[in-house]
Design an enzyme around this catalytic site. Structure first.
Site, PDB file in Angstrom:
ATOM      1  N   GLY A   8       2.913  -7.119  -1.404  1.00  0.00           N
ATOM      2  CA  GLY A   8       1.971  -6.363  -2.363  1.00  0.00           C
ATOM      3  C   GLY A   8       2.297  -6.306  -3.859  1.00  0.00           C
ATOM      4  O   GLY A   8       1.850  -5.176  -4.421  1.00  0.00           O
ATOM      5  N   ALA A   9       3.188  -7.214  -4.198  1.00  0.00           N
ATOM      6  CA  ALA A   9       3.859  -6.930  -5.686  1.00  0.00           C
ATOM      7  C   ALA A   9       2.662  -7.152  -6.526  1.00  0.00           C
ATOM      8  O   ALA A   9       2.775  -6.982  -7.734  1.00  0.00           O
ATOM      9  CB  ALA A   9       4.778  -8.043  -5.882  1.00  0.00           C
ATOM     10  N   SER A  10       1.448  -7.699  -6.278  1.00  0.00           N
ATOM     11  CA  SER A  10       0.574  -8.157  -7.115  1.00  0.00           C
ATOM     12  C   SER A  10      -0.155  -6.833  -7.315  1.00  0.00           C
ATOM     13  O   SER A  10      -1.161  -6.619  -8.196  1.00  0.00           O
ATOM     14  CB  SER A  10      -0.216  -9.171  -6.412  1.00  0.00           C
ATOM     15  OG  SER A  10      -0.728  -8.893  -5.134  1.00  0.00           O
ATOM     16  N   GLY A  11      -0.068  -5.882  -6.531  1.00  0.00           N
ATOM     17  CA  GLY A  11      -1.014  -4.643  -6.652  1.00  0.00           C
ATOM     18  C   GLY A  11      -0.271  -3.801  -7.956  1.00  0.00           C
ATOM     19  O   GLY A  11       0.787  -3.906  -8.448  1.00  0.00           O
ATOM     20  N   ILE A  13       1.201  -0.563  -7.754  1.00  0.00           N
ATOM     21  CA  ILE A  13       2.342   0.182  -7.269  1.00  0.00           C
ATOM     22  C   ILE A  13       3.440  -0.921  -7.127  1.00  0.00           C
ATOM     23  O   ILE A  13       4.553  -0.721  -7.571  1.00  0.00           O
ATOM     24  CB  ILE A  13       2.228   1.121  -6.208  1.00  0.00           C
ATOM     25  CG1 ILE A  13       1.097   2.265  -6.654  1.00  0.00           C
ATOM     26  CG2 ILE A  13       3.364   1.671  -5.475  1.00  0.00           C
ATOM     27  CD1 ILE A  13       0.682   3.189  -5.047  1.00  0.00           C
ATOM     28  N   GLY A  14       2.920  -2.071  -6.556  1.00  0.00           N
ATOM     29  CA  GLY A  14       3.966  -3.018  -6.004  1.00  0.00           C
ATOM     30  C   GLY A  14       4.624  -3.816  -7.341  1.00  0.00           C
ATOM     31  O   GLY A  14       5.773  -4.169  -7.500  1.00  0.00           O
ATOM     32  N   SER A 136       1.392   7.218   2.656  1.00  0.00           N
ATOM     33  CA  SER A 136       0.183   8.356   1.869  1.00  0.00           C
ATOM     34  C   SER A 136       0.515   9.454   2.711  1.00  0.00           C
ATOM     35  O   SER A 136       0.822   9.895   3.615  1.00  0.00           O
ATOM     36  CB  SER A 136      -0.995   7.720   2.218  1.00  0.00           C
ATOM     37  OG  SER A 136      -1.954   8.659   1.706  1.00  0.00           O
ATOM     38  N   TYR A 149      -7.432   4.947   7.928  1.00  0.00           N
ATOM     39  CA  TYR A 149      -6.462   4.653   6.899  1.00  0.00           C
ATOM     40  C   TYR A 149      -5.314   5.864   7.282  1.00  0.00           C
ATOM     41  O   TYR A 149      -4.184   5.766   6.977  1.00  0.00           O
ATOM     42  CB  TYR A 149      -7.010   4.750   5.473  1.00  0.00           C
ATOM     43  CG  TYR A 149      -6.070   4.795   4.498  1.00  0.00           C
ATOM     44  CD1 TYR A 149      -5.423   3.532   3.769  1.00  0.00           C
ATOM     45  CD2 TYR A 149      -5.750   6.107   3.692  1.00  0.00           C
ATOM     46  CE1 TYR A 149      -4.622   3.407   2.766  1.00  0.00           C
ATOM     47  CE2 TYR A 149      -4.705   5.961   2.521  1.00  0.00           C
ATOM     48  CZ  TYR A 149      -4.318   4.892   2.207  1.00  0.00           C
ATOM     49  OH  TYR A 149      -3.462   4.830   1.164  1.00  0.00           O
TER      50      TYR A 149
HETATM   51  N1  LIG Z   1      -3.566   4.275  -5.376  1.00  0.00           N
HETATM   52  C1  LIG Z   1      -3.425   5.444  -4.770  1.00  0.00           C
HETATM   53  O1  LIG Z   1      -3.957   6.480  -4.830  1.00  0.00           O
HETATM   54  C2  LIG Z   1      -2.431   5.313  -3.348  1.00  0.00           C
HETATM   55  C3  LIG Z   1      -2.196   6.679  -2.869  1.00  0.00           C
HETATM   56  C4  LIG Z   1      -1.306   6.535  -1.470  1.00  0.00           C
HETATM   57  C5  LIG Z   1      -0.841   5.622  -1.019  1.00  0.00           C
HETATM   58  N2  LIG Z   1      -1.158   4.153  -1.676  1.00  0.00           N
HETATM   59  C6  LIG Z   1      -0.688   3.156  -1.170  1.00  0.00           C
HETATM   60  O2  LIG Z   1       0.027   2.120  -2.019  1.00  0.00           O
HETATM   61  C7  LIG Z   1      -0.065   0.998  -1.658  1.00  0.00           C
HETATM   62  C8  LIG Z   1      -0.406   0.094  -2.831  1.00  0.00           C
HETATM   63  O3  LIG Z   1      -1.749   0.324  -3.230  1.00  0.00           O
HETATM   64  P1  LIG Z   1      -2.153   0.329  -4.867  1.00  0.00           P
HETATM   65  O4  LIG Z   1      -2.717   1.551  -5.283  1.00  0.00           O
HETATM   66  O5  LIG Z   1      -1.148  -0.471  -5.462  1.00  0.00           O
HETATM   67  O6  LIG Z   1      -3.478  -0.777  -4.848  1.00  0.00           O
HETATM   68  P2  LIG Z   1      -3.713  -2.271  -5.461  1.00  0.00           P
HETATM   69  O7  LIG Z   1      -3.214  -2.256  -6.858  1.00  0.00           O
HETATM   70  O8  LIG Z   1      -5.074  -2.232  -4.959  1.00  0.00           O
HETATM   71  O9  LIG Z   1      -2.634  -3.050  -4.434  1.00  0.00           O
HETATM   72  C9  LIG Z   1      -3.280  -3.553  -3.192  1.00  0.00           C
HETATM   73  C10 LIG Z   1      -1.984  -4.522  -2.823  1.00  0.00           C
HETATM   74  O10 LIG Z   1      -2.501  -4.992  -1.317  1.00  0.00           O
HETATM   75  C11 LIG Z   1      -2.389  -6.289  -1.257  1.00  0.00           C
HETATM   76  N3  LIG Z   1      -3.347  -6.736  -0.161  1.00  0.00           N
HETATM   77  C12 LIG Z   1      -4.823  -6.586  -0.026  1.00  0.00           C
HETATM   78  N4  LIG Z   1      -5.189  -7.139   0.929  1.00  0.00           N
HETATM   79  C13 LIG Z   1      -3.921  -7.999   1.555  1.00  0.00           C
HETATM   80  C14 LIG Z   1      -3.893  -8.811   2.640  1.00  0.00           C
HETATM   81  N5  LIG Z   1      -5.169  -9.211   3.388  1.00  0.00           N
HETATM   82  N6  LIG Z   1      -2.969  -9.299   2.799  1.00  0.00           N
HETATM   83  C15 LIG Z   1      -1.802  -8.774   2.195  1.00  0.00           C
HETATM   84  N7  LIG Z   1      -1.808  -8.150   1.042  1.00  0.00           N
HETATM   85  C16 LIG Z   1      -3.142  -7.531   0.702  1.00  0.00           C
HETATM   86  C17 LIG Z   1      -3.095  -6.739  -2.748  1.00  0.00           C
HETATM   87  O11 LIG Z   1      -2.917  -8.074  -2.917  1.00  0.00           O
HETATM   88  P3  LIG Z   1      -3.873  -9.017  -3.710  1.00  0.00           P
HETATM   89  O12 LIG Z   1      -4.281  -8.060  -5.048  1.00  0.00           O
HETATM   90  O13 LIG Z   1      -2.990 -10.174  -4.078  1.00  0.00           O
HETATM   91  O14 LIG Z   1      -4.957  -9.438  -2.899  1.00  0.00           O
HETATM   92  C18 LIG Z   1      -2.219  -5.809  -3.724  1.00  0.00           C
HETATM   93  O15 LIG Z   1      -0.866  -6.251  -3.653  1.00  0.00           O
HETATM   94  C19 LIG Z   1      -1.084   0.836  -0.381  1.00  0.00           C
HETATM   95  O16 LIG Z   1      -0.303   0.868   0.922  1.00  0.00           O
HETATM   96  C20 LIG Z   1      -1.658   2.059  -0.517  1.00  0.00           C
HETATM   97  O17 LIG Z   1      -2.175   2.319   0.757  1.00  0.00           O
HETATM   98  C21 LIG Z   1      -1.898   4.418  -2.657  1.00  0.00           C
END
Ligand SMILES: NC(=O)c1ccc[n+]([C@@H]2O[C@H](COP(=O)([O-])OP(=O)(O)OC[C@H]3O[C@@H](n4cnc5c(N)ncnc54)[C@H](OP(=O)(O)O)[C@@H]3O)[C@@H](O)[C@H]2O)c1
Length: 241
Positions: A8-11, A13-14, A136, A149
């Site tokens: 998830g480096a494309s997200g 946080i990643g 989380s 979740y």
């Molecule tokens: N944002 C918050 O408030 C928050 C709070 C608590 C925990 N988190 C956790 O933080 C982590 C990162 O979230 P984020 O907020 O950075 O969200 P984000 O920017 O939407 O990133 C989501 C990541 O998950 C990847 N992903 C989605 N579907 C996938 C699949 N089928 N197979 C493999 N990878 C997949 C995406 O890849 P692509 O984009 O390349 O498809 C992207 O790298 C998650 O585990 C989330 O539960 C977030």
């Protein structure tokens, strides 16, 4: 040279984790599912700034485990694995399909565990193996409309508790960094009013920036972080935990 695999480096946080680790001298396997553009931007930036390090992009759909072993054969050396991938579904449990639950489970628990099983020998060989899940705060306190979740995030912490005990003597640490609300794409579904209401409930008064989560994850991967394991660290601005 130390190598990390960031799922998830494309997200948001990643990418912030990748930015921290690259600056600390890590070579990186940068995973994405669909957002190849985000990875190409990271590669361009890192290759220019850190020409002595290696940066590779890898792709895998973590909703299933088809071809997982072949995917992992492309990871030659690894000292740290960061699980920063993940999605949620905002709806009542009764409206959530079995397939949605199954896919969330695969992406955030079953496939990560299989990845860890297969990479354990390489992490052990490192002598300073590091595993960090982005969990989380909902894994501890639970959230209505995100029951699946919350369950899965709690399972990540339960896994870290148990697995840390199994691999401690191999020099591998296993931890969870559990954010509250972070300003990422995942939260763009909220209206401005909802966003402001949540921010008002957080003692620090705002959502976290991805870099404020990445800081702790990077810290846990350092060589000196060798005695902290099996823990879930809540980084939620004092919100729920
Ligand atoms: N944002 C918050 O408030 C928050 C709070 C608590 C925990 N988190 C956790 O933080 C982590 C990162 O979230 P984020 O907020 O950075 O969200 P984000 O920017 O939407 O990133 C989501 C990541 O998950 C990847 N992903 C989605 N579907 C996938 C699949 N089928 N197979 C493999 N990878 C997949 C995406 O890849 P692509 O984009 O390349 O498809 C992207 O790298 C998650 O585990 C989330 O539960 C977030």
């Amino acid at each position: 040279m130390k190598h990390a695999l960031i799922l998830g480096a494309s997200g948001d946080i990643g990418a912030a984790v990748a930015t921290e680790l690259a600056a600390k001298g890590w070579s990186l396997y940068l995973h994405y599912h669909q957002n190849q553009t985000s990875i190409q931007e990271l590669l361009a930036r890192f290759n220019a700034a850190y020409p002595q390090q290696e940066f590779l992009s890898v792709s895998y759909d973590m909703r299933n485990n088809t071809g997982l072993t072949e995917f992992l054969q492309t990871i030659f050396e690894v000292d740290a694995v960061i699980f920063a991938q993940g999605t949620t579904d905002y709806q009542l449990l009764t409206e959530t399909t079995s397939q949605q639950l199954q896919e969330m489970w695969m992406m955030q628990i079953a496939v990560p565990i299989e990845i860890i099983k297969q990479l354990q020998p390489k992490l052990a060989r490192s002598g300073r193996g590091r595993i960090v899940f982005v969990g989380s705060v909902y894994g501890a306190v639970g959230s209505a409309m995100e029951v699946g979740y919350s369950t899965i995030k709690g399972a990540q912490s339960a896994f870290a508790n148990a697995y840390a005990r199994e691999v401690g003597t191999l020099g591998i640490t296993v931890n969870v960094v559990a954010p509250g609300a972070v300003d990422t794409q995942m939260n763009r579904v909220f209206s401005k009013a909802d966003h402001q209401q949540i921010a008002a409930e957080i003692p620090i008064g705002r959502f976290a920036q991805p870099s404020e989560i990445a800081f702790w994850i990077a810290d846990l991967t350092s060589k000196s972080a060798s005695y902290l394991t099996g823990q879930t660290i809540y980084v939620d601005g004092g919100w729920l935990k």
